[in-house]
Write a protein that holds these residues in place. Structure first.
Motif, PDB file in Angstrom:
ATOM      1  N   GLU A 146     -11.599  41.773   1.198  1.00 41.09           N
ATOM      2  CA  GLU A 146     -10.531  40.826   1.480  1.00 41.09           C
ATOM      3  C   GLU A 146     -11.123  39.428   1.504  1.00 41.09           C
ATOM      4  O   GLU A 146     -12.302  39.246   1.805  1.00 41.09           O
ATOM      5  CB  GLU A 146      -9.851  41.137   2.818  1.00 41.09           C
ATOM      6  CG  GLU A 146     -10.788  41.142   4.013  1.00 41.09           C
ATOM      7  CD  GLU A 146     -10.076  41.569   5.285  1.00 41.09           C
ATOM      8  OE1 GLU A 146      -8.855  41.743   5.246  1.00 41.09           O
ATOM      9  OE2 GLU A 146     -10.764  41.720   6.313  1.00 41.09           O
ATOM     10  N   GLY A 147     -10.283  38.455   1.151  1.00 43.35           N
ATOM     11  CA  GLY A 147     -10.815  37.113   1.135  1.00 43.35           C
ATOM     12  C   GLY A 147      -9.869  36.086   0.550  1.00 43.35           C
ATOM     13  O   GLY A 147      -8.671  36.347   0.355  1.00 43.35           O
ATOM     14  N   VAL A 148     -10.423  34.910   0.258  1.00 41.70           N
ATOM     15  CA  VAL A 148      -9.660  33.768  -0.253  1.00 41.70           C
ATOM     16  C   VAL A 148     -10.452  33.141  -1.393  1.00 41.70           C
ATOM     17  O   VAL A 148     -11.686  33.015  -1.309  1.00 41.70           O
ATOM     18  CB  VAL A 148      -9.416  32.714   0.844  1.00 41.70           C
ATOM     19  CG1 VAL A 148      -8.614  31.540   0.293  1.00 41.70           C
ATOM     20  CG2 VAL A 148      -8.708  33.327   2.045  1.00 41.70           C
ATOM     21  N   TRP A 177      -3.743  43.963  -3.464  1.00 41.97           N
ATOM     22  CA  TRP A 177      -2.615  43.069  -3.207  1.00 41.97           C
ATOM     23  C   TRP A 177      -3.122  41.631  -3.291  1.00 41.97           C
ATOM     24  O   TRP A 177      -4.229  41.314  -2.830  1.00 41.97           O
ATOM     25  CB  TRP A 177      -2.027  43.317  -1.821  1.00 41.97           C
ATOM     26  CG  TRP A 177      -1.371  44.656  -1.665  1.00 41.97           C
ATOM     27  CD1 TRP A 177      -0.044  44.951  -1.764  1.00 41.97           C
ATOM     28  CD2 TRP A 177      -2.023  45.895  -1.344  1.00 41.97           C
ATOM     29  NE1 TRP A 177       0.171  46.294  -1.545  1.00 41.97           N
ATOM     30  CE2 TRP A 177      -1.015  46.898  -1.292  1.00 41.97           C
ATOM     31  CE3 TRP A 177      -3.348  46.270  -1.125  1.00 41.97           C
ATOM     32  CZ2 TRP A 177      -1.306  48.224  -1.011  1.00 41.97           C
ATOM     33  CZ3 TRP A 177      -3.640  47.597  -0.858  1.00 41.97           C
ATOM     34  CH2 TRP A 177      -2.619  48.550  -0.796  1.00 41.97           C
ATOM     35  N   GLU A 178      -2.300  40.747  -3.856  1.00 40.38           N
ATOM     36  CA  GLU A 178      -2.706  39.347  -3.989  1.00 40.38           C
ATOM     37  C   GLU A 178      -1.511  38.427  -3.818  1.00 40.38           C
ATOM     38  O   GLU A 178      -0.437  38.689  -4.358  1.00 40.38           O
ATOM     39  CB  GLU A 178      -3.352  39.103  -5.361  1.00 40.38           C
ATOM     40  CG  GLU A 178      -3.909  37.698  -5.535  1.00 40.38           C
ATOM     41  CD  GLU A 178      -4.723  37.532  -6.796  1.00 40.38           C
ATOM     42  OE1 GLU A 178      -4.596  36.483  -7.465  1.00 40.38           O
ATOM     43  OE2 GLU A 178      -5.486  38.470  -7.132  1.00 40.38           O
ATOM     44  N   LEU A 179      -1.699  37.374  -3.056  1.00 41.43           N
ATOM     45  CA  LEU A 179      -0.694  36.336  -2.844  1.00 41.43           C
ATOM     46  C   LEU A 179      -1.328  35.015  -3.231  1.00 41.43           C
ATOM     47  O   LEU A 179      -2.407  34.669  -2.740  1.00 41.43           O
ATOM     48  CB  LEU A 179      -0.248  36.299  -1.380  1.00 41.43           C
ATOM     49  CG  LEU A 179       0.690  35.160  -0.963  1.00 41.43           C
ATOM     50  CD1 LEU A 179       2.031  35.267  -1.691  1.00 41.43           C
ATOM     51  CD2 LEU A 179       0.892  35.169   0.549  1.00 41.43           C
ATOM     52  N   GLY A 180      -0.668  34.278  -4.130  1.00 45.02           N
ATOM     53  CA  GLY A 180      -1.307  33.064  -4.598  1.00 45.02           C
ATOM     54  C   GLY A 180      -0.336  31.964  -4.973  1.00 45.02           C
ATOM     55  O   GLY A 180       0.875  32.179  -5.080  1.00 45.02           O
ATOM     56  N   VAL A 209      -4.792  28.691  -5.473  1.00 42.60           N
ATOM     57  CA  VAL A 209      -5.250  29.326  -4.230  1.00 42.60           C
ATOM     58  C   VAL A 209      -4.752  30.769  -4.223  1.00 42.60           C
ATOM     59  O   VAL A 209      -3.587  31.026  -4.559  1.00 42.60           O
ATOM     60  CB  VAL A 209      -4.731  28.590  -2.989  1.00 42.60           C
ATOM     61  CG1 VAL A 209      -5.249  29.264  -1.716  1.00 42.60           C
ATOM     62  CG2 VAL A 209      -5.133  27.118  -3.016  1.00 42.60           C
ATOM     63  N   ALA A 210      -5.612  31.704  -3.851  1.00 38.02           N
ATOM     64  CA  ALA A 210      -5.224  33.117  -3.805  1.00 38.02           C
ATOM     65  C   ALA A 210      -5.835  33.784  -2.585  1.00 38.02           C
ATOM     66  O   ALA A 210      -6.999  33.538  -2.241  1.00 38.02           O
ATOM     67  CB  ALA A 210      -5.659  33.839  -5.078  1.00 38.02           C
ATOM     68  N   VAL A 211      -5.048  34.634  -1.944  1.00 37.35           N
ATOM     69  CA  VAL A 211      -5.499  35.482  -0.844  1.00 37.35           C
ATOM     70  C   VAL A 211      -5.380  36.935  -1.322  1.00 37.35           C
ATOM     71  O   VAL A 211      -4.354  37.314  -1.886  1.00 37.35           O
ATOM     72  CB  VAL A 211      -4.645  35.272   0.419  1.00 37.35           C
ATOM     73  CG1 VAL A 211      -5.139  36.158   1.550  1.00 37.35           C
ATOM     74  CG2 VAL A 211      -4.671  33.805   0.839  1.00 37.35           C
ATOM     75  N   PHE A 212      -6.415  37.739  -1.119  1.00 36.20           N
ATOM     76  CA  PHE A 212      -6.408  39.082  -1.688  1.00 36.20           C
ATOM     77  C   PHE A 212      -6.918  40.114  -0.688  1.00 36.20           C
ATOM     78  O   PHE A 212      -7.656  39.804   0.249  1.00 36.20           O
ATOM     79  CB  PHE A 212      -7.264  39.136  -2.953  1.00 36.20           C
ATOM     80  CG  PHE A 212      -8.723  38.847  -2.721  1.00 36.20           C
ATOM     81  CD1 PHE A 212      -9.621  39.856  -2.395  1.00 36.20           C
ATOM     82  CD2 PHE A 212      -9.213  37.543  -2.818  1.00 36.20           C
ATOM     83  CE1 PHE A 212     -10.964  39.582  -2.177  1.00 36.20           C
ATOM     84  CE2 PHE A 212     -10.551  37.261  -2.603  1.00 36.20           C
ATOM     85  CZ  PHE A 212     -11.427  38.284  -2.285  1.00 36.20           C
ATOM     86  N   ILE A 248     -14.382  27.770  -4.627  1.00 34.85           N
ATOM     87  CA  ILE A 248     -15.042  28.361  -3.466  1.00 34.85           C
ATOM     88  C   ILE A 248     -14.358  29.684  -3.167  1.00 34.85           C
ATOM     89  O   ILE A 248     -13.140  29.807  -3.310  1.00 34.85           O
ATOM     90  CB  ILE A 248     -15.002  27.413  -2.242  1.00 34.85           C
ATOM     91  CG1 ILE A 248     -15.812  28.005  -1.093  1.00 34.85           C
ATOM     92  CG2 ILE A 248     -13.567  27.124  -1.818  1.00 34.85           C
ATOM     93  CD1 ILE A 248     -16.012  27.038   0.063  1.00 34.85           C
ATOM     94  N   ALA A 249     -15.143  30.690  -2.816  1.00 36.17           N
ATOM     95  CA  ALA A 249     -14.600  32.018  -2.547  1.00 36.17           C
ATOM     96  C   ALA A 249     -15.243  32.600  -1.299  1.00 36.17           C
ATOM     97  O   ALA A 249     -16.466  32.514  -1.123  1.00 36.17           O
ATOM     98  CB  ALA A 249     -14.828  32.943  -3.732  1.00 36.17           C
ATOM     99  N   TYR A 250     -14.406  33.178  -0.447  1.00 32.61           N
ATOM    100  CA  TYR A 250     -14.883  33.925   0.716  1.00 32.61           C
ATOM    101  C   TYR A 250     -14.457  35.380   0.532  1.00 32.61           C
ATOM    102  O   TYR A 250     -13.276  35.671   0.308  1.00 32.61           O
ATOM    103  CB  TYR A 250     -14.293  33.379   2.017  1.00 32.61           C
ATOM    104  CG  TYR A 250     -14.565  34.296   3.196  1.00 32.61           C
ATOM    105  CD1 TYR A 250     -15.815  34.305   3.807  1.00 32.61           C
ATOM    106  CD2 TYR A 250     -13.575  35.163   3.658  1.00 32.61           C
ATOM    107  CE1 TYR A 250     -16.072  35.155   4.877  1.00 32.61           C
ATOM    108  CE2 TYR A 250     -13.828  36.011   4.720  1.00 32.61           C
ATOM    109  CZ  TYR A 250     -15.069  36.007   5.330  1.00 32.61           C
ATOM    110  OH  TYR A 250     -15.327  36.851   6.374  1.00 32.61           O
ATOM    111  N   THR A 251     -15.424  36.296   0.603  1.00 34.45           N
ATOM    112  CA  THR A 251     -15.144  37.719   0.420  1.00 34.45           C
ATOM    113  C   THR A 251     -15.800  38.519   1.531  1.00 34.45           C
ATOM    114  O   THR A 251     -17.008  38.400   1.762  1.00 34.45           O
ATOM    115  CB  THR A 251     -15.668  38.218  -0.937  1.00 34.45           C
ATOM    116  OG1 THR A 251     -15.123  37.431  -1.990  1.00 34.45           O
ATOM    117  CG2 THR A 251     -15.291  39.680  -1.151  1.00 34.45           C
TER     118      THR A 251
END
Length: 348
Positions: free
Chosen positions: A234-236, A178-181, A195-198, A254-257
Motif C-alpha cells: 500500500e502506498g502513494v 485497488w487504486e484511487l487517483g 496523484v494515486a493511492v493504492f 515520489i513514491a511511498y510503498t
C-alpha cells in the motif's frame, strides 16, 4: 570438495501472436476484443565439476544435465468503456488465461554423494484463470479527472528446474489491486500533476530465496523459486511534469510503498541464518509481518533540462541533471539482517 559449475548453454525458441478488434470512438464509448498466444521452448545444458574429497576417498565427478522446458500460454481478453452520463465513464474488462507447462531433465555422470542421483525427471501441469477489471472515471473539470479502479492480476505457474529445485512446482501468483487517483493539468498545460493511492494483496507470492539445508557440506546455498504465502503493498505515488519556460523543463516523482508479508508461518531460513544458527532445526521460521523484499519504502526522482538554441548554426545545447534516491531495501525474503542495502542517492 569444491564444486565448479561451468557456463551453461541454452537454446531458446519462442513464438507469439496477438489479434485485436477495436471499435472507433463513439458517443456511447468504445470496446476492444482480442486473443493472445505464446509458446516457448528452452533447452539448457550445464556441467558441474567436483574435485572430490581425498581424505574420505571420494573421487571427483563431472555432472552433466540437460533440461527441456516447454511453455504454452493462451488468452482471450476484452474491455468495454461506457459513457453512461456526462463526464462519467465505466470500464469493464476481463482476461481468461490458460497455461500449459512441462519439463524434462536428464542427469548423467553423478556419484550420488555430492549431487543428487542421476536419472530422468519430468512433469507437466496446466492452470487457468479469469482476471476481471472494473474502473469508474469522472472528468470533474476540463483539465482534471479522478478514477477508482479494481484490477485482478495473474502470474502463471513454474517449475524450478535448478540443481536443487528438482522440479519443484511453483503455484500461480494472483493479486487484487485497488487504486484511487487524480490526473490534472494546470497553467495552460505548463504543469501536469498526477496523484494515486493504492492497495494490493498477493496470494501465493512468487519469490526467489537462498536455501542451504546443510551448511557443513562445503556446498553453497542454492537459489530456489518458492511461493511465499500472502503479501500486501500500500502506498502513494505523486508525479509531475513542469514547463516553466519554453526552454526549461522539470520532471519528477515520489513514491511511498509499505510492503508486508501478511501470512507465511513456515518461511525458509537463508543460508547465512542457518550458518549462524539463527533458525530452529527445521530450518523454517515465521515470516508473517516481515518486510517484503525488493521494496524500499521511499523512492524519489527529479530531472531537469535547459535548452540553449544557437542562432548561427542549427544546433541546440541542452544542459541536464537528474537525481535518483531510495530508502534502504531488503534483498531476501528470509529477513536476513545481512541482506539489507543502505539508502543511497545518485546524481548525474
Amino acid at each position: 570438495g569444491l564444486s565448479f559449475p561451468g557456463p551453461p548453454s541454452s537454446d531458446q525458441d519462442q513464438f507469439s501472436q496477438e489479434l485485436r478488434i477495436a471499435s472507433p470512438p463513439a458517443s456511447w464509448g468504445s470496446y476492444v476484443l482480442g486473443a493472445y498466444y505464446f509458446e516457448q521452448d528452452i533447452e539448457t545444458s550445464d556441467t558441474t565439476v567436483s574435485e572430490g574429497f581425498e581424505i574420505i576417498n571420494v573421487p571427483g565427478v563431472t555432472r552433466n544435465a540437460q533440461t527441456d522446458v516447454n511453455n504454452k500460454n493462451s488468452a482471450l481478453f476484452g474491455e468495454v468503456n461506457f459513457i453512461f452520463a456526462q463526464d462519467w465513464q465505466l470500464t469493464l474488462g476481463g482476461r481468461y488465461t490458460y497455461d500449459d507447462l512441462e519439463y524434462e531433465t536428464r542427469v548423467v555422470g553423478t556419484d550420488g554423494f555430492i549431487f543428487p542421483d542421476e536419472g530422468e525427471a519430468s512433469s507437466s501441469l496446466d492452470e487457468s484463470d479469469f482476471s476481471p477489471k472494473v474502473a469508474v472515471q469522472w472528468d470533474f473539470s476540463e483539465t482534471a479527472m479522478t478514477y477508482l479502479s479494481y484490477v485482478s492480476g495473474y502470474k502463471g505457474p513454474a517449475f524450478d528446474t535448478s540443481l536443487f529445485g528438482a522440479g519443484l512446482v511453483v503455484d500461480p501468483e494472483t493479486s487484487d489491486a485497488w487504486e484511487l487517483g487524480v490526473k490534472s493539468s494546470w497553467f495552460d498545460n505548463r504543469l501536469f500533476l498526477n496523484v494515486a493511492v493504492f492497495y494490493a494483496e498477493y496470494d501465493d507470492f512468487q519469490s526467489e530465496t537462498v536455501i542451504d539445508e546443510d551448511p557443513d557440506d562445503l556446498l553453497p546455498g542454492n537459489f530456489v523459486l518458492i511461493n511465499a504465502g500472502e503479501v500486501s503493498t500500500e502506498g502513494v505515488e505523486i508525479e509531475f511534469i513542469a514547463q516553466p519556460t519554453d526552454y526549461w523543463s522539470i520532471t519528477g516523482g515520489i513514491a511511498y510503498t509499505d510492503g508486508t508479508i501478511d501470512d507465511y508461518p513456515e518461511g525458509p531460513c537463508g543460508a547465512g541464518q542457518v550458518f549462524r544458527e539463527e533458525c530452529p532445526p527445521s530450518n523454517t521460521q515465521d515470516l508473517s509481518g516481515g518486510q517484503l523484499p525488493h521494496t524500499p519504502e521511499w523512492k524519489l526522482n527529479r530531472s531537469t533540462d535547459y535548452t540553449i538554441p544557437l542562432e548561427r548554426i542549427p544546433v541546440d545545447v541542452t544542459l541536464g541533471a537528474n537525481l535518483r534516491s531510495q530508502d534502504d531495501v531488503l534483498y531476501t525474503i528470509s529477513q536476513d539482517d545481512f541482506t539489507w542495502q543502505d539508502s543511497y542517492t545518485v546524481v548525474d
